[in-house]
Write a protein that holds these residues in place. Structure first.
Motif, PDB file in Angstrom:
ATOM      1  N   LYS A   1      91.198 -18.784  88.868  1.00 33.97           N
ATOM      2  CA  LYS A   1      90.811 -19.704  87.786  1.00 33.97           C
ATOM      3  C   LYS A   1      89.909 -20.819  88.331  1.00 33.97           C
ATOM      4  O   LYS A   1      88.904 -21.209  87.705  1.00 33.97           O
ATOM      5  CB  LYS A   1      92.056 -20.293  87.125  1.00 33.97           C
ATOM      6  N   ALA A   2      90.263 -21.363  89.536  1.00 32.46           N
ATOM      7  CA  ALA A   2      89.447 -22.418  90.143  1.00 32.46           C
ATOM      8  C   ALA A   2      88.070 -21.877  90.498  1.00 32.46           C
ATOM      9  O   ALA A   2      87.040 -22.559  90.313  1.00 32.46           O
ATOM     10  CB  ALA A   2      90.147 -22.974  91.377  1.00 32.46           C
ATOM     11  N   TYR A   3      88.026 -20.652  91.017  1.00 33.67           N
ATOM     12  CA  TYR A   3      86.745 -20.050  91.386  1.00 33.67           C
ATOM     13  C   TYR A   3      85.867 -19.830  90.147  1.00 33.67           C
ATOM     14  O   TYR A   3      84.648 -20.058  90.183  1.00 33.67           O
ATOM     15  CB  TYR A   3      86.989 -18.727  92.108  1.00 33.67           C
ATOM     16  N   ILE A   4      86.485 -19.421  89.052  1.00 33.50           N
ATOM     17  CA  ILE A   4      85.727 -19.213  87.809  1.00 33.50           C
ATOM     18  C   ILE A   4      85.130 -20.520  87.311  1.00 33.50           C
ATOM     19  O   ILE A   4      83.974 -20.577  86.848  1.00 33.50           O
ATOM     20  CB  ILE A   4      86.648 -18.577  86.735  1.00 33.50           C
ATOM     21  N   GLU A   5      85.891 -21.621  87.454  1.00 37.18           N
ATOM     22  CA  GLU A   5      85.372 -22.926  87.041  1.00 37.18           C
ATOM     23  C   GLU A   5      84.139 -23.298  87.871  1.00 37.18           C
ATOM     24  O   GLU A   5      83.154 -23.865  87.354  1.00 37.18           O
ATOM     25  CB  GLU A   5      86.460 -23.992  87.199  1.00 37.18           C
ATOM     26  N   LEU A   6      84.192 -22.994  89.183  1.00 37.57           N
ATOM     27  CA  LEU A   6      83.046 -23.261  90.053  1.00 37.57           C
ATOM     28  C   LEU A   6      81.808 -22.506  89.558  1.00 37.57           C
ATOM     29  O   LEU A   6      80.703 -23.059  89.459  1.00 37.57           O
ATOM     30  CB  LEU A   6      83.351 -22.854  91.490  1.00 37.57           C
ATOM     31  N   GLN A   7      81.987 -21.220  89.255  1.00 32.63           N
ATOM     32  CA  GLN A   7      80.857 -20.396  88.847  1.00 32.63           C
ATOM     33  C   GLN A   7      80.337 -20.794  87.462  1.00 32.63           C
ATOM     34  O   GLN A   7      79.138 -20.626  87.174  1.00 32.63           O
ATOM     35  CB  GLN A   7      81.266 -18.917  88.870  1.00 32.63           C
TER      36      GLN A   7
END
Length: 585
Positions: free
Chosen positions: A450-456
């Motif tokens: 979820k954190a990685y998706i927010e970054l992208q």
């Protein structure tokens, strides 16, 4: 070889001796027992048939007693002595007497319980006819010309037993009936006032012997003429037994039986008579039923013979075991070694060549055990090194791709977005880098995703959408860290390829009967079968640090039956399925 030869000779001698003695004694016993048992079985069946005959005689006597109780009733005589003209007037007295007579008939029927209910009819000269259940089917005019009526009158008050006949009004098992009758005479003058007719269902006879009809047996009740009164096969009722039941040939005659052959089957015929009524009961028993005990004795003899052979082998084994025991012991130890037990040893208790062989065998097992332990340790170290290498690959790969996104935002003068991306990225790194080589819960892995998706999404706003649906029951399953990120990364990039295309990514996780399944699906460009094959054959350098890395890490942790599976179609998207164990890490 010489010892083996002696052992073989001893074995053959003992077996031959036991078999010969058993066969001689058994054959003599069977032959003698055959005659005794056949006689005893015949007598037993004859006694059972006599009991059936006695039971039927008692049944008929009870019906006859019913008749006696009825015809000797004073009030019945009074009713039948009324003139025909008075009966036709149907006065209150006649009505009262008719009710009494019907009650008398029904009372006598129910007196003997539910297993014996004949239909009773009084047919009188004055037409005061009565019956049980109020069903009159006889009149004096309708029966006077019948032969059986003449027999009843000529018997002068005695009970007459008439053979079975078919009742047109009967239904099912009550279709065939037999009849008992007697005349009713005035108790003072002796004048015949009428007759008592007692119709009895043939089923009441059949019920008294039906339980012993089994194993192909047949029972027939016949009258003096040989006509069949009762039988299991109701079609034979009324036929003459000696004409209908054909016999091919009589084999022998005995005191209590006769043997005959019919349709290639041998039968034993036993007969019992009902002396008072002149009826006979014939039972036909297939010969193999009588000889069944002989068969059982033969089977026991064969079992004894087999037991004797087994005993002889045991004796031979005891005689030869002191020679073969060391070799057999080593064979058993060798089987345990083949099953994986390398801690076993052969007890060395001999100083000859076999003792030397046992000692060499123990040394070989010891050396083999030490070699395998050494190989296991080397494989363990190799596995740890491989896992470390793969993990070392995934971390720089993850860092490089994310920092490239930050550089792209800076180059586009999107400093605020780049700053936010760096802030969230640093926060993410603090959570994952210290635990990158550990097993974490699936819930924690999803939080990383979820954190990685927010970054992208900072880098590619409104360019893709991710839907996550993970069953609560599998949240605590432990998985290697960062096994989802490389696949999600590929899904994001591939799903956005194409002009003005919005990426759709779906992550689902659930438990089936055997495994934990996680699927990551996208609507991107997809892959051909060749590209999928290259991923797993390490030929596609683009995916080397991504999909194959994840696949190998899962297999190193859990085994070859786990890993990832790729299903894809060019132009329609890709589905990556994770197969993980239920027991977690």
């Amino acid at each position: 070889m010489k010892i083996k030869s002696i052992t073989l000779k001893l074995c053959l001698l003992l077996i031959t001796l036991i078999i010969t003695i058993s066969i001689v004694i058994g054959a003599w016993s069977i032959k003698d027992t055959n005659k005794i048992i056949q006689v005893e079985m015949g007598k037993l069946n004859s006694e059972i048939l006599d009991e059936v005959a006695d039971n039927i005689s008692i049944f008929l006597s009870n019906i006859e007693e019913i008749g006696n109780n009825i015809v000797e009733d004073n009030k019945l005589n009074t009713a039948l002595a009324i003139s025909k003209e008075d009966v036709e007037k149907n006065t209150e007295e006649v009505i009262s007497l008719r009710k009494y007579v019907e009650g008398l008939l029904n009372e006598q029927v129910w007196k003997y319980g539910k297993y014996m209910k004949p239909d009773l009819y009084i047919v009188s000269e004055n037409d005061l006819n009565c019956s049980t259940y109020s069903k009159n089917k006889y009149t004096m005019d309708s029966i006077k010309n019948e032969n059986w009526y003449s027999e009843i009158i000529e018997a002068n008050g005695k009970t007459v037993l008439i053979s079975t006949f078919e009742d047109e009004e009967g239904i099912g098992p009550f279709k065939s009936i037999f009849r008992m009758g007697r005349s009713i005479k005035d108790l003072i003058s002796g004048e015949t006032l009428g007759v008592l007719i007692m119709d009895i269902s043939e089923k009441m006879l059949f019920d008294r012997y039906s339980k012993i009809i089994k194993d192909g047996r047949s029972i027939y009740i016949i009258d003096l003429k040989g006509d069949i009164i009762s039988s299991k096969d109701k079609r034979l009722i009324g036929e003459n037994y000696f004409e209908k039941i054909k016999v091919d040939s009589y084999l022998e005659e005995g005191e209590w039986y006769s043997a005959f052959k019919r349709e290639n089957t041998n039968y034993i015929k036993i007969e019992s008579t009902l002396n008072k009524y002149g009826w006979s009961i014939i039972e036909e028993i297939p010969s193999h039923i009588i000889k069944q005990p002989i068969k059982q004795i033969t089977e026991k003899f064969v079992l004894t013979l087999i037991l004797a052979i087994v005993v002889s082998f045991i004796i031979v084994y005891k005689l030869s075991s002191w020679i073969t025991k060391p070799v057999i012991n080593m064979k058993n130890i060798m089987e345990k070694v083949m099953d994986g037990d390398l801690k076993v040893k052969v007890n060395v208790d001999r100083n000859d060549e076999i003792g030397n062989l046992e000692e060499s065998f123990n040394n070989m097992i010891k050396w083999l055990d030490e070699s395998i332990e050494e190989i296991k340790e080397k494989e363990k170290q190799k596995r740890i090194a491989e896992l470390s290498f793969l993990q070392a690959q995934i971390n720089p790969h993850f860092l490089y791709n994310t920092l490239s996104g930050v550089r792209f935002l800076v180059s586009m003068n999107k400093n605020e977005e780049a700053e936010e991306m760096l802030f969230k990225f640093s926060k993410l790194l603090r959570n994952i880098l210290p635990r990158a080589s550990e097993l974490i819960t699936l819930r924690e892995e999803i939080e990383i995703i979820k954190a990685y998706i927010e970054l992208q999404k900072i880098r590619y706003p409104k360019s893709f959408d991710v839907e996550i649906d993970i069953e609560k029951s599998i949240d605590n399953i432990r998985v290697p860290a960062l096994i989802l990120q490389p696949v999600v990364e590929n899904a994001i990039f591939y799903s956005m390829e194409g002009e003005n295309k919005e990426g759709k990514i779906k992550i689902v996780g659930y438990s089936n009967l055997d495994y934990i399944i996680i699927k990551i699906e996208d609507n991107g460009r997809g892959m051909s079968n060749r590209q999928i094959s290259n991923v797993f054959n390490n030929k596609d350098s683009i995916n080397r640090v991504g999909l194959i890395n994840v696949h190998e890490r899962i297999q190193l942790n859990y085994g070859k039956e786990y890993g990832i599976e790729i299903n894809s179609e060019e132009g329609k998207g890709t589905s990556v399925k994770y197969v993980l164990p239920k027991w977690g890490g």
